[in-house]
Design a protein around this motif. Structure first.
Motif, PDB file in Angstrom:
ATOM      1  N   VAL A  85       0.845  -1.188   0.000  1.00  0.00           N
ATOM      2  CA  VAL A  85       0.000   0.000   0.000  1.00  0.00           C
ATOM      3  C   VAL A  85       0.882   1.239   0.000  1.00  0.00           C
ATOM      4  CG1 VAL A  85      -1.780   1.272   1.249  1.00  0.00           C
ATOM      5  CG2 VAL A  85      -1.795  -1.225   1.269  1.00  0.00           C
ATOM      6  N   PRO A  86       0.770   2.095  -1.021  1.00  0.00           N
ATOM      7  CA  PRO A  86       1.547   3.353  -1.031  1.00  0.00           C
ATOM      8  C   PRO A  86       0.870   4.390  -0.130  1.00  0.00           C
ATOM      9  CG  PRO A  86       0.271   3.151  -3.042  1.00  0.00           C
ATOM     10  CD  PRO A  86       0.046   1.894  -2.254  1.00  0.00           C
ATOM     11  N   TRP A  87       1.265   4.434   1.127  1.00  0.00           N
ATOM     12  CA  TRP A  87       0.606   5.272   2.122  1.00  0.00           C
ATOM     13  C   TRP A  87       0.685   6.754   1.797  1.00  0.00           C
ATOM     14  CZ3 TRP A  87      -2.698   2.817   4.893  1.00  0.00           C
ATOM     15  CH2 TRP A  87      -2.492   1.489   5.214  1.00  0.00           C
ATOM     16  N   ALA A  91      -2.551   9.126   1.236  1.00  0.00           N
ATOM     17  CA  ALA A  91      -2.777  10.343   2.024  1.00  0.00           C
ATOM     18  C   ALA A  91      -2.962  11.565   1.125  1.00  0.00           C
ATOM     19  CB  ALA A  91      -1.614  10.567   2.981  1.00  0.00           C
ATOM     20  N   VAL A  92      -2.179  11.659   0.053  1.00  0.00           N
ATOM     21  CA  VAL A  92      -2.292  12.799  -0.872  1.00  0.00           C
ATOM     22  C   VAL A  92      -3.640  12.772  -1.588  1.00  0.00           C
ATOM     23  CG1 VAL A  92      -1.371  13.771  -3.021  1.00  0.00           C
ATOM     24  CG2 VAL A  92       0.179  13.123  -1.176  1.00  0.00           C
ATOM     25  N   VAL A  93      -4.054  11.614  -2.035  1.00  0.00           N
ATOM     26  CA  VAL A  93      -5.351  11.493  -2.725  1.00  0.00           C
ATOM     27  C   VAL A  93      -6.498  11.810  -1.770  1.00  0.00           C
ATOM     28  CG1 VAL A  93      -6.932   9.847  -3.818  1.00  0.00           C
ATOM     29  CG2 VAL A  93      -4.548   9.926  -4.510  1.00  0.00           C
ATOM     30  N   ALA A  94      -6.422  11.325  -0.541  1.00  0.00           N
ATOM     31  CA  ALA A  94      -7.476  11.604   0.433  1.00  0.00           C
ATOM     32  C   ALA A  94      -7.543  13.095   0.761  1.00  0.00           C
ATOM     33  CB  ALA A  94      -7.248  10.786   1.702  1.00  0.00           C
ATOM     34  N   ALA A  95      -6.390  13.716   0.992  1.00  0.00           N
ATOM     35  CA  ALA A  95      -6.378  15.151   1.298  1.00  0.00           C
ATOM     36  C   ALA A  95      -6.864  15.968   0.108  1.00  0.00           C
ATOM     37  CB  ALA A  95      -4.965  15.583   1.694  1.00  0.00           C
TER      38      ALA A  95
END
Length: 125
Positions: A85-87, A91-95
């Motif tokens: 999983v590329p965390w 995180a960037v996509v979610a933000a």
């Protein structure tokens, strides 16, 4: 992958705009009860952000269940873990998703609250 992401982005923006424009009368009733226009915009942005967070959490849970099944099956078959999983990307996509939803809802709420609230309450749809 990029084209699918762009289509998903346009779908999210479209659904947020449509949901906001259909609530003109509700915003007018809210404004008549004495909160100012900025408070109406802030409230709708908070509501949309909460809905986006819930959607992200449910989507991550569904993806995690799928990845756990795939990873467990492959590990049992060949003995090697293949799921990573590329965390940082997650995180960037979610933000970015939260920012797009909040900005779109804020602009939509700002534009739909331009009219005087009393004229919207007295009209029939």
């Amino acid at each position: 992958m990029g084209l699918a992401g762009l289509c998903a982005l346009m779908a999210v923006v479209n659904s947020v705009v449509i949901a906001g424009t259909e609530r003109r009368r509700e915003f007018a009733v809210f404004r008549v009860t004495r909160p100012g226009r900025p408070q109406v915009v802030r409230t709708t942005v908070a509501e949309a952000t909460a809905a986006a967070i819930i959607g992200l959490l449910l989507g991550c849970a569904a993806a995690a269940a799928g990845l756990a099944g795939i990873g467990g099956s492959v590990r049992a078959a060949i003995g090697v873990t293949v799921v990573h999983v590329p965390w940082t990307l997650l995180a960037v996509v979610a933000a970015g998703s939260l920012a797009v939803v909040a900005m779109t809802r804020g602009i939509t709420a700002f534009l739909t609250t331009r009219e005087r609230p009393f004229s919207l309450i007295t009209t029939k749809e």
